[in-house]
Design an enzyme around this catalytic site. Structure first.
Site, short mmCIF file in Angstrom:
data_model
loop_
_atom_site.label_atom_id
_atom_site.label_comp_id
_atom_site.label_asym_id
_atom_site.label_seq_id
_atom_site.Cartn_x
_atom_site.Cartn_y
_atom_site.Cartn_z
CD GLU A 63 -9.08 -1.04 -0.06
OE1 GLU A 63 -8.12 -0.64 0.96
OE2 GLU A 63 -9.26 -1.84 -0.61
CG ASN B 193 1.45 -7.37 3.20
OD1 ASN B 193 1.28 -7.17 4.44
ND2 ASN B 193 0.86 -8.32 2.45
N GLY C 231 0.93 -0.87 4.08
CA GLY C 231 1.30 0.80 4.26
C GLY C 231 0.34 1.42 4.45
CG HIS C 232 -2.55 0.91 6.92
ND1 HIS C 232 -3.14 0.08 7.76
CD2 HIS C 232 -2.46 0.01 5.60
CE1 HIS C 232 -3.75 -0.96 7.26
NE2 HIS C 232 -3.22 -1.20 6.01
CD GLN D 85 -2.32 -6.96 3.08
OE1 GLN D 85 -2.88 -7.74 4.07
NE2 GLN D 85 -1.42 -6.30 3.57
#
Ligand code: GDP
Ligand code: IMO
Ligand code: MG
Length: 420
Positions: free
Chosen positions: A14, A38, A40-41, A221
């Site tokens: 988001e 897991n 990915g920012h 997530q």
């Protein structure tokens, strides 16, 4: 001070990394509390782009403490790669990074088990990022796991014992693997961890709270990937919701302050599983192209669709969201009409309540059409410059979700952020 939490309200991606980086100057401490690589920012500033996987998104502010909490699962191999990558770009971050000794370790055989399990599922696979998340949390709850604190004692012995167990388990699958390939870099990763600041983070965080320090917890997530409340079984293996911040840091529920819920002006999902508002037509393709919707961790094309208020309301409820953040409105600039799903029709029955199961039934979204803004938003600096249609879109969402939208992001850069 209480701990503020920022978390995703959809299926991840988001824009959490970007907004955590923007909010960091207001805080003393940034923490991650669940998930692992897991995630990915993506952060962009000064023509620099970086994708973080294990490390909190406050790390580029050199005067802030960043903590990897006990609820996180940490892969020593990808962690070291991430540290090295940052060093190459001139960021020596280890002095600002503290890691909980209670965080669980993702081992090479967890990644093999993840791959074997997915391969065995065929068409029903979860679409995991294959980072070993599921098997590591299984070992945690199964009381077999190794923790970061174990690198300080006889790690090698414990690793060999657990690895042997995993090798036995792998015989269950018809799956070929080369264990040495998966183990490459493990020793260096463990050494790297031994040189990090390893702490009892629950004590540290509660001390910060007592000292009136400001803390922002960064979710990974999104709510619809939560192990309990997401679209099970197409979920991740941790509690991505606000309650996960309590268990993932050792912070009592009455110490949680603001809950920032972040969502895209539309919706995406990567991996398998139900997605009621998914678009399979040119419009979906257009959103993917305009929004560069490809996974930050795996590069997979993200599935795209309209915003889903049934799911968003559910996410607002489960998390106790106090402020909303909307990202990527700029991506919808070319559309004459923007659709908003306000209800689902299932077997002829209309409901606004997110149902038990959306996997095995036909869910037909009920849409309200709103006029598009048809204006480039990426250069806007304040709310007063918003086109009327964007203000109307925001008001419509606020009325439906019953929470104010306080921040509007209009591009990937730090500067493209408008606080209302
Ligand atoms: P995260 O996992 O929630 O941190 O999000 P990701 O980094 O995986 O994906 C979000 C993507 O959108 C990244 O490429 C960001 O740089 C980008 N992004 C974030 N906010 C905006 C925005 O408001 N507009 C546009 N166009 N891109 C954005
Ligand atoms: P951020 O933090 C989007 C998805 C995977 C898969 C499912 C299970 O960047 O928003 P896992 O690897 O956890 O076993 O995968 O969850 N998934 C994500 N989707 N953003 C993420 O993280 C995700 N982390 C996991 O695609 O469907
Ligand atoms: Mg992401």
């Amino acid at each position: 001070m209480k701990v503020d939490v920022l978390l995703g309200l959809q299926w991840g991606d988001e824009g959490k990394g970007k907004v955590v980086d923007v909010l960091t100057p207001k805080y003393d401490v940034i923490t991650r509390f669940q998930g692992g690589p897991n995630a990915g920012h993506t952060l962009e500033f000064d023509n620099f782009k970086h994708v973080l996987h294990n490390i909190p998104s406050g790390i580029f502010h050199s005067d802030k403490v960043n903590i990897i909490g006990n609820g996180v699962v940490l892969d020593p191999i990808t962690f070291k790669k991430e540290i090295d990558g940052l060093k190459e770009k001139g960021f020596d971050i280890l002095k600002n990074l503290h890691i909980s000794k209670k965080a669980h370790l993702i081992l090479p055989t967890h990644r093999i088990l993840d791959a074997a399990s997915e391969a065995s599922k065929g068409k029903t696979k979860i679409g995991s990022t294959l980072k070993g998340i599921g098997p590591t949390y299984m070992d945690k709850t199964g009381r077999n796991g190794l923790r970061v604190g174990d690198v300080l004692t006889n790690f090698e012995e414990k690793y060999e014992a657990l690895k042997a167990k995993h090798v036995e388990m792998l015989k269950m699958y018809d799956f070929e693997y080369n264990i040495e390939e998966f183990e490459a870099g493990l020793q260096e990763g463990i050494e790297c961890l031994r040189n990090c600041i390893l702490i009892d983070s629950e004590h540290a965080i509660n001390k910060y709270i007592k000292e009136e320090k400001t803390i922002l917890a960064e979710g990974a997530q999104g709510t619809l990937l939560d192990i309990d409340f997401g679209s099970y079984p197409f979920v991740t293996s941790s509690n991505t919701i606000c309650a996960g911040a309590c268990t993932g840091m050792g912070v009592a529920p009455n110490k949680i302050g603001e809950v920032y819920g972040i969502f895209k002006a539309y919706c995406t999902r990567v991996g398998s599983g139900p997605f009621p508002t998914e678009l399979f037509d040119e419009t979906g393709e257009e959103i993917r192209k305009a929004g560069h919707e490809f996974g930050s961790t795996t590069g997979r094309p993200r599935r795209c669709g309209w915003i889903d208020l049934v799911a968003l309301k559910y996410a607002v409820m489960i998390n106790g969201v106090t402020q909303l953040i909307m990202t990527k409105g700029d991506v919808l600039s070319d559309f004459d009409t923007i659709k908003v799903a306000t209800a689902y029709k299932i077997d002829g029955v209309v409901t606004e309540e997110f149902p038990y199961d959306i996997n095995d039934c036909e869910v037909e979204p009920v849409y309200t059409d709103l006029p598009g803004w048809k204006k480039d938003l990426t250069g806007l600096k304040s709310e007063s410059e918003f086109p009327q249609e964007l203000s109307d879109y925001i008001s419509f969402l606020e009325k439906e979700l019953e929470v104010p939208i306080k921040i509007v992001s209009v591009g990937p850069d730090r500067d493209q952020t408008i606080v209302r």
